[in-house]
Enzyme design. Sequence first.
Site, PDB file in Angstrom:
ATOM      1  CB  ALA A 304      -0.600   0.014   1.003  1.00 43.25           C
ATOM      2  CG  ASP A 306      -0.734   3.835   3.765  1.00 43.72           C
ATOM      3  OD1 ASP A 306      -1.698   2.878   3.289  1.00 43.72           O
ATOM      4  OD2 ASP A 306      -0.441   2.774   5.147  1.00 43.72           O
ATOM      5  N   GLY A 308       0.706   8.358  -1.419  1.00 44.87           N
ATOM      6  CA  GLY A 308       0.426   8.847  -3.333  1.00 44.87           C
ATOM      7  C   GLY A 308      -1.220   7.588  -3.803  1.00 44.87           C
ATOM      8  CB  VAL A 387      -4.376   3.758   5.992  1.00 46.19           C
ATOM      9  CG1 VAL A 387      -4.458   3.875   3.877  1.00 46.19           C
ATOM     10  CG2 VAL A 387      -4.528   5.426   6.110  1.00 46.19           C
ATOM     11  CB  ALA A 388      -8.346   0.399   5.358  1.00 46.13           C
ATOM     12  CG  ASN A 389      -5.405  -2.611   8.111  1.00 42.43           C
ATOM     13  OD1 ASN A 389      -6.117  -2.125   7.133  1.00 42.43           O
ATOM     14  ND2 ASN A 389      -4.455  -3.005   8.540  1.00 42.43           N
ATOM     15  CE1 TYR A 390       0.032  -0.675  11.939  1.00 43.38           C
ATOM     16  CE2 TYR A 390      -0.751  -1.894   9.934  1.00 43.38           C
ATOM     17  CZ  TYR A 390      -0.168  -2.187  11.233  1.00 43.38           C
ATOM     18  OH  TYR A 390       0.885  -3.083  11.532  1.00 43.38           O
ATOM     19  CG  HIS A 440       3.658  -5.327   7.984  1.00 44.05           C
ATOM     20  ND1 HIS A 440       2.695  -6.310   8.805  1.00 44.05           N
ATOM     21  CD2 HIS A 440       3.272  -4.364   8.727  1.00 44.05           C
ATOM     22  CE1 HIS A 440       2.542  -5.072   9.959  1.00 44.05           C
ATOM     23  NE2 HIS A 440       2.684  -4.149  10.033  1.00 44.05           N
ATOM     24  CG  ASP A 590      17.630  25.613  -3.936  1.00 44.06           C
ATOM     25  OD1 ASP A 590      17.132  24.496  -3.231  1.00 44.06           O
ATOM     26  OD2 ASP A 590      16.303  26.110  -4.374  1.00 44.06           O
ATOM     27  CG  HIS A 601       4.467  -4.365  12.695  1.00 43.06           C
ATOM     28  ND1 HIS A 601       3.192  -3.786  12.617  1.00 43.06           N
ATOM     29  CD2 HIS A 601       4.412  -5.321  13.719  1.00 43.06           C
ATOM     30  CE1 HIS A 601       2.393  -3.913  14.062  1.00 43.06           C
ATOM     31  NE2 HIS A 601       3.761  -4.884  14.215  1.00 43.06           N
TER      32      HIS A 601
HETATM   33 NI    NI Z   1       2.455  -2.104  11.269  1.00 36.54          NI
END
Ligand code: NI
Length: 649
Positions: A304, A306, A308, A387-390, A440, A590, A601
């Site tokens: 994912a 998250d 973009g 973001v959904a589950n997270y 993940h 610059d 994780h």
């Molecule tokens: Ni995680």
Amino acid sequence: MDTMNSHTYIKTEIKHPLEPLTPTEVEQTVAILRNQKQLGPRIRFAQIVLKEPEKDFVLSFQKGDPIDRQAFVILLDNETGKTYESIVSITNKQVISWKYISNVQPGFMLDEFEECEEAVKNDPHYQEALLKRGITNLDLVMIDPWSAGYFGDEEEGKRIARALAWVRKSPNDNGYAYPISGLTAIVDLNKMEVIRIEDFAKKPLPPLDGNYTPETSDSIKLRTDLKPLDIIQSEGPSFEIDGHHISWQNWDFRFGFTPREGLVLYNIGYKNKGRIRPILYRASLAEMVVPYGDPTPFHNRQNAFDSGEYGLGQLANSLTLGCDCLGEIRYFDAVMSDSRGNVKTIPNAVCLHEEDNGIGWKHTDWRNDNTEVRRSRRLVISFFATVANYDYGFYWSFYQDGTLGVEVKATGMVNTGSLEEGEAPKYGTVIAPQLYAPNHQHFFVFRMDTQIDGTKNSIVETNTVPEEKGADNPFNNGYYVKSKVLKTESEAARSLNLETARTWKIINPNSKNYVGQPVSYKILAEANCVPYANDESSLMKRAGFIKNHLHVTQYDPNEMYASGKYPNQNKGGDGLVKYIQADRNIENEDIVVWYTLGLHHIPRLEDWPVMSVDVIGFQLKPFGFFDRNPTLDLPRPTPRCEDHGHHHH
Ligand code: NI
């Protein structure tokens, strides 16, 4: 008729070219586009944001200078599947540019999430697949549209979501405890219809619930032994606000908010030597990607992006006093549009507050018992996105000593899969009976357009090395720092190295501190990790930037995102990996510094049924930017802490 309620809105006085678009300006942008372009009925507004004026204009802007307010708009025609970019001058009521962008897909729009869920639930074949699993109540099914990524499928050219599903046992149940593993619906988002169903395997639903509130779980009794801890700022906060301009304890900056990036900070400087010394021109999250490490069919496409693909800003929460932030809080709304061009305001999306940060510095002169203590305080500006589950919190902290801290907090639900009885997954952790969470990583790339004491900066890598054995090192204790200017973009694609305590300093070779060194800020790394997917993976082709912790590019206002402008369904090769192929000079230029932060994780049982925040971050720390500790002038705590007890050896 109530005249007060008519459309005579008060014209907002825009005081600075980087002020985000107001609700009125979003409305005007849509109206100008509708008037001057024949927008079909199936056109969606994927994004409406401030078109940031050129850096030179912003840096030389004087209060009262005229501003041409412009919006940058991405549109998607569901009829043709074509994407357009437009620039609209709100000031001159004119469409300035209109461009067809071939072979791209804009990120998800929020209304697409809901429509996609509807489309999947209404599909008779999907209903059949659910029925095979004994699931009949569609209201309890949760459809999470996952980005399709790029795997060379037959749907190429279509706008696709891969819908994964979970099912609740009751309306307030935690559905992530019951993954409908093995079932994926492929949805054409332009037509809003299911084009294909992948039914790999029928897995049993796990036996236990994953509830985490006392209302939904009998086993949870809330603790009653916690006394209040009140943050009282009786005279109010110490910061000052003017629009989106903030000043606090020598710090001076502005901020904005975009549907893709969330918080954006601008023109960060610190008042010192009688002027505001610039540090960063623009700072933002340039992408985040969550690759999963499970190669089995249901999970092997989960990568994912998250920011973009999903838009962290558009997924921002409305924050609540006493829950999300404590103390004297100032909240700010985030203004954007829905895909139909209606103004969408997220109330209280951004939180600004001060936090006590423990001891700033301290010394006890043990011979005379004189103790000097200064407390440290930080100013925190933050937002939270689901973001959904997270759930992710993004925190930028300004410390009184000139340190700038970035923290990301990951919480919410780990992604889940179902297991057969007795099945032991190789690529994840069993977190409850017959429920597992795949391994993940979460990578966050921060883009920092630096301007340490001015626009022209360089980057220096420092490695600490042990001194050779020999006469210069008679007791073999010596070590020293080797410094090297990284001169080109290819040379500056670098990774951390614990053995040499490697770090990078952003220096201004044209501005010296009082001992004659170029002024600098260093990147203070904290935890980090490397990816494990190999180079042939779709992930590494699309997110090659996660291979290195550091990238440095020559400034180009079109290079804003580590994954490129349109990562959704993109096959890769765009973004940071492409930008650095130009191999431009980055010495005394610059420059833009990109730092990648990885959270590795391997799920724990304790991450379930809801995960306590995992914090990851880094700091930008002044390193010879000031001539000495800039906090000697901090006020003493009141009442003064002294003579409490005697000194004992
Ligand atoms: Ni995680």
